[in-house]
Design a protein around this motif. Structure first.
Motif, PDB file in Angstrom:
ATOM      1  N   UNK A  85       0.829  -1.209   0.000  1.00 13.51           N
ATOM      2  CA  UNK A  85       0.000   0.000   0.000  1.00 13.51           C
ATOM      3  C   UNK A  85       0.860   1.254   0.000  1.00 13.51           C
ATOM      4  N   UNK A  86       0.321   2.369  -0.499  1.00 16.30           N
ATOM      5  CA  UNK A  86       1.063   3.630  -0.397  1.00 16.30           C
ATOM      6  C   UNK A  86       1.184   4.064   1.054  1.00 16.30           C
ATOM      7  N   UNK A  87       2.198   4.853   1.327  1.00 17.29           N
ATOM      8  CA  UNK A  87       2.436   5.346   2.681  1.00 17.29           C
ATOM      9  C   UNK A  87       2.241   6.857   2.715  1.00 17.29           C
ATOM     10  N   UNK A  88       1.401   7.296   3.641  1.00 18.43           N
ATOM     11  CA  UNK A  88       1.098   8.704   3.830  1.00 18.43           C
ATOM     12  C   UNK A  88       1.883   9.244   5.017  1.00 18.43           C
ATOM     13  N   UNK A  89       2.528  10.377   4.833  1.00 19.30           N
ATOM     14  CA  UNK A  89       3.129  11.099   5.949  1.00 19.30           C
ATOM     15  C   UNK A  89       2.282  12.341   6.213  1.00 19.30           C
ATOM     16  N   UNK A  90       1.832  12.497   7.449  1.00 20.76           N
ATOM     17  CA  UNK A  90       1.143  13.710   7.893  1.00 20.76           C
ATOM     18  C   UNK A  90       2.070  14.481   8.825  1.00 20.76           C
ATOM     19  N   UNK A  91       1.798  15.762   8.965  1.00 16.84           N
ATOM     20  CA  UNK A  91       2.658  16.636   9.767  1.00 16.84           C
ATOM     21  C   UNK A  91       1.788  17.662  10.506  1.00 16.84           C
ATOM     22  N   UNK A  92       2.231  18.018  11.689  1.00 19.53           N
ATOM     23  CA  UNK A  92       1.623  19.115  12.429  1.00 19.53           C
ATOM     24  C   UNK A  92       2.620  19.651  13.427  1.00 19.53           C
ATOM     25  N   UNK A  93       2.336  20.814  13.980  1.00 19.25           N
ATOM     26  CA  UNK A  93       3.223  21.321  15.032  1.00 19.25           C
ATOM     27  C   UNK A  93       2.420  21.617  16.291  1.00 19.25           C
ATOM     28  N   UNK A  94       2.990  21.180  17.405  1.00 22.16           N
ATOM     29  CA  UNK A  94       2.303  21.293  18.689  1.00 22.16           C
ATOM     30  C   UNK A  94       2.482  22.658  19.335  1.00 22.16           C
ATOM     31  N   UNK A  95       3.459  23.433  18.890  1.00 23.01           N
ATOM     32  CA  UNK A  95       3.750  24.705  19.553  1.00 23.01           C
ATOM     33  C   UNK A  95       2.899  25.835  19.000  1.00 23.01           C
ATOM     34  N   UNK A 134      -7.394  16.822  10.927  1.00 23.52           N
ATOM     35  CA  UNK A 134      -6.819  15.696  10.187  1.00 23.52           C
ATOM     36  C   UNK A 134      -6.817  14.413  11.007  1.00 23.52           C
ATOM     37  N   UNK A 135      -6.504  14.516  12.298  1.00 17.16           N
ATOM     38  CA  UNK A 135      -6.568  13.333  13.153  1.00 17.16           C
ATOM     39  C   UNK A 135      -7.996  12.788  13.216  1.00 17.16           C
ATOM     40  N   UNK A 136      -8.973  13.694  13.288  1.00  9.76           N
ATOM     41  CA  UNK A 136     -10.378  13.277  13.335  1.00  9.76           C
ATOM     42  C   UNK A 136     -10.794  12.620  12.029  1.00  9.76           C
ATOM     43  N   UNK A 137     -10.364  13.177  10.898  1.00 13.73           N
ATOM     44  CA  UNK A 137     -10.686  12.582   9.604  1.00 13.73           C
ATOM     45  C   UNK A 137     -10.114  11.176   9.489  1.00 13.73           C
ATOM     46  N   UNK A 138      -8.877  10.992   9.926  1.00  9.67           N
ATOM     47  CA  UNK A 138      -8.266   9.661   9.897  1.00  9.67           C
ATOM     48  C   UNK A 138      -9.048   8.700  10.792  1.00  9.67           C
ATOM     49  N   UNK A 139      -9.482   9.188  11.931  1.00 10.72           N
ATOM     50  CA  UNK A 139     -10.255   8.352  12.856  1.00 10.72           C
ATOM     51  C   UNK A 139     -11.594   7.933  12.235  1.00 10.72           C
ATOM     52  N   UNK A 140     -12.243   8.868  11.540  1.00 13.70           N
ATOM     53  CA  UNK A 140     -13.515   8.546  10.893  1.00 13.70           C
ATOM     54  C   UNK A 140     -13.328   7.506   9.790  1.00 13.70           C
ATOM     55  N   UNK A 141     -12.279   7.666   8.981  1.00 14.32           N
ATOM     56  CA  UNK A 141     -12.020   6.705   7.909  1.00 14.32           C
ATOM     57  C   UNK A 141     -11.723   5.322   8.478  1.00 14.32           C
ATOM     58  N   UNK A 142     -10.900   5.275   9.513  1.00 18.52           N
ATOM     59  CA  UNK A 142     -10.553   3.986  10.112  1.00 18.52           C
ATOM     60  C   UNK A 142     -11.786   3.304  10.696  1.00 18.52           C
ATOM     61  N   UNK A 143     -12.633   4.072  11.372  1.00 21.29           N
ATOM     62  CA  UNK A 143     -13.837   3.488  11.969  1.00 21.29           C
ATOM     63  C   UNK A 143     -14.823   3.044  10.899  1.00 21.29           C
ATOM     64  N   UNK A 144     -14.935   3.820   9.831  1.00 20.03           N
ATOM     65  CA  UNK A 144     -15.906   3.501   8.791  1.00 20.03           C
ATOM     66  C   UNK A 144     -15.488   2.343   7.909  1.00 20.03           C
ATOM     67  N   UNK A 145     -14.200   2.207   7.636  1.00 22.11           N
ATOM     68  CA  UNK A 145     -13.706   1.181   6.719  1.00 22.11           C
ATOM     69  C   UNK A 145     -13.153  -0.044   7.442  1.00 22.11           C
ATOM     70  N   UNK A 146     -12.828   0.126   8.733  1.00 22.56           N
ATOM     71  CA  UNK A 146     -12.187  -0.950   9.467  1.00 22.56           C
ATOM     72  C   UNK A 146     -10.694  -1.025   9.210  1.00 22.56           C
ATOM     73  N   UNK A 147     -10.220  -0.233   8.290  1.00 25.20           N
ATOM     74  CA  UNK A 147      -8.813  -0.107   7.941  1.00 25.20           C
ATOM     75  C   UNK A 147      -8.654   1.214   7.215  1.00 25.20           C
ATOM     76  N   UNK A 148      -7.435   1.705   7.129  1.00 23.08           N
ATOM     77  CA  UNK A 148      -7.202   2.933   6.387  1.00 23.08           C
ATOM     78  C   UNK A 148      -7.092   2.679   4.889  1.00 23.08           C
ATOM     79  N   UNK A 149      -6.470   1.554   4.536  1.00 23.65           N
ATOM     80  CA  UNK A 149      -6.200   1.291   3.130  1.00 23.65           C
ATOM     81  C   UNK A 149      -4.881   1.879   2.671  1.00 23.65           C
ATOM     82  N   UNK A 150      -4.097   2.380   3.603  1.00 25.45           N
ATOM     83  CA  UNK A 150      -2.758   2.903   3.343  1.00 25.45           C
ATOM     84  C   UNK A 150      -1.980   2.860   4.643  1.00 25.45           C
ATOM     85  N   UNK A 151      -0.677   2.962   4.532  1.00 26.37           N
ATOM     86  CA  UNK A 151       0.164   3.063   5.722  1.00 26.37           C
ATOM     87  C   UNK A 151       0.215   4.522   6.159  1.00 26.37           C
TER      88      UNK A 151
END
Length: 462
Positions: A85-95, A134-151
């Motif tokens: 599967x393709x691999x996705x890199x996400x990024x954010x900054x906490x500061x 973005x974290x919420x969107x990933x959570x929704x996809x994972x819950x809806x599909x049972x998997x992300x379909x990507x790394x």
């Protein structure tokens, strides 16, 4: 789960108040990167917010020491589903930035408050609200599909507001850990509040200090006027030789070699809100001046005390300018070029110093990831998605393009009037709602029908 049902859940998550409640918890951490108390808050934010969020996505989470002592730690979450599967890199900054003055209506920066569609709080727009979406969107996809379909790999840094010290070095050291096919991240503003936007990189920035230090104090303007060089007048003339009174850069070496046709075509239908048509290069459209070209701006200018002037020629005058530049500009000799330019025009007495910030970079418009993302977003957006080759400000995009060799797709969830870095920073609820829908659709599309992924975007022409 069908995609329309998934997007309905995204809208409901905002409409129910759930996103607001989650964001309130994030805003409560005063994660100011250039303060000792802020560093402690950053560690708590890692431990109590981001690590649980990444763990809930099935990620193995590790914390890493910054190779630059000026910067804070990094947090990386990794979920591997299949090597095929393709691999996705996400990024954010906490500061976040520190306080820049009092907030309106007695608001507390660290308490999320709503006033109509505006959600006020430090970090709502930059960057906690954006990475929460973005974290919420990933959570929704994972819950809806049972998997992300990507790394999935998610990188959080803690020093973006102070120039991302150590990020490039960390990425170079951890290329295997961060190896991916594409970066999808959110920061900065969209074109305007109503227009979904995808941008592919960032302009770079270089600060330029000019100093005319000629006399040990002021000299009476009547007794010395006409025979003693005035540092303020000299400085004004020097600046005018660099950028004229209409914002047009006068030094060819400070400009990019060209405006690529693909960039011009991408910006052809981009409308910049409220431009000053008398400012900047008249050969360029406002969108080309803002997103495709270089600008030289005067940030500060001082000589003597402007609030209490006396009849004296000042002894010293100083200014700070900033070159905002696009990818393709040769900035390796900015200081000597300026010294040579000023000396040739009779200003050898002007001292020049430079300080580099983020480097300019962008993914080529012709990269297949760009057309894939734009198609996926346009299928669910209420209006066509604006494509910007880069946005006007600075981000550490070069770390992902130049160090990690990734195509970079930035989907901002904020807008230009968000008061980022200022009092009354806020997130617009309609933008957050649409942002969650768009991010969910994009991640769902990646899990369903990714493009033939390319490891190195540099082979694609502008």
């Amino acid at each position: 789960m069908a995609v329309m049902e998934l997007l309905g859940q995204a809208r409901a998550h905002v409409d129910s108040g759930a996103l607001f409640a989650e964001l309130a918890g994030l805003v409560a951490y005063p994660t100011v990167s250039d303060a000792a108390d802020g560093r402690a808050a950053i560690q708590a934010y890692f431990d109590e917010v981001l690590t649980p969020a990444l763990t809930a996505l099935g990620c193995e989470v590790t914390q890493h020491v910054n190779p630059d002592p000026a910067g804070g730690p990094f947090l990386v979450g990794v979920r591997l589903e299949s090597a095929e599967l393709p691999t996705l890199l996400c990024y954010g900054h906490a500061d976040v930035v520190g306080e820049a003055g009092p907030w309106g209506e007695g608001r507390d920066p660290w308490t999320l408050t709503a006033d109509g569609d505006r959600w006020y709080g430090r970090g709502t727009a930059d960057n906690k609200g954006q990475h929460l979406i973005n974290l919420t969107a990933l959570r929704l996809v994972l819950a809806g599909r049972g998997r992300l379909g990507f790394n999935l790999k998610f990188l959080f840094e803690t020093g973006e507001e102070i120039g991302s010290p150590g990020l490039a070095e960390f990425a170079a050291q951890e290329k295997e850990l961060l190896a991916a096919d594409v970066l999808i991240a959110s920061d900065g503003p969209r074109l305007d509040a109503a227009t979904p936007t995808l941008f592919l990189g960032a302009r770079g920035g270089i600060r330029i200090g000019l100093d005319v230090d000629l006399h040990p104090g002021g000299h009476h303007s009547g007794n010395w006027g006409g025979v003693l060089r005035n540092p303020a007048t000299t400085l004004a003339g020097a600046i005018a030789s660099l950028v004229d009174g209409h914002g047009r850069v006068q030094v060819p070496e400070l400009l990019p070699p060209e405006l690529p046709r693909s960039v011009r075509e991408a910006l052809a239908h981009v409308v910049v809100p409220e431009p000053d048509d008398t400012w900047g290069d008249p050969r360029l459209t406002p969108a080309e001046r803002l997103y495709g070209w270089n600008t030289l701006e005067v940030l500060s200018l001082a000589a003597a005390d402007v609030d209490r002037p006396v009849n004296a020629i000042p002894g010293r005058a100083r200014a700070v300018l900033q070159l905002r530049y696009v990818a393709g500009t040769d900035v390796g000799r900015i200081a000597p070029v300026l010294r040579e330019h000023l000396a040739a025009r009779g200003f050898p007495m002007v001292s020049v110093t430079t300080e580099a910030g983020f480097r300019a970079s962008r993914t080529p418009v012709g990269n297949p990831w760009v057309s894939w993302a734009r198609t996926a977003l346009n299928e669910v957006a209420d209006r066509p998605v604006a494509l910007l080759p880069n946005f006007g400000g600075g981000l550490p995009n070069h770390v992902f393009t130049d160090v990690l060799g990734l195509a970079t797709l930035w989907l901002p969830h904020s807008y230009p009037g968000c008061n980022q870095h200022a009092p009354d920073e806020h997130l617009l609820a309609p933008v957050a709602r649409e942002g969650l829908v768009l991010a969910t659709a994009l991640f769902d599309a990646l899990g369903s029908a990714p493009p033939a992924h390319q490891k190195n975007p540099s082979g694609w022409s502008e």
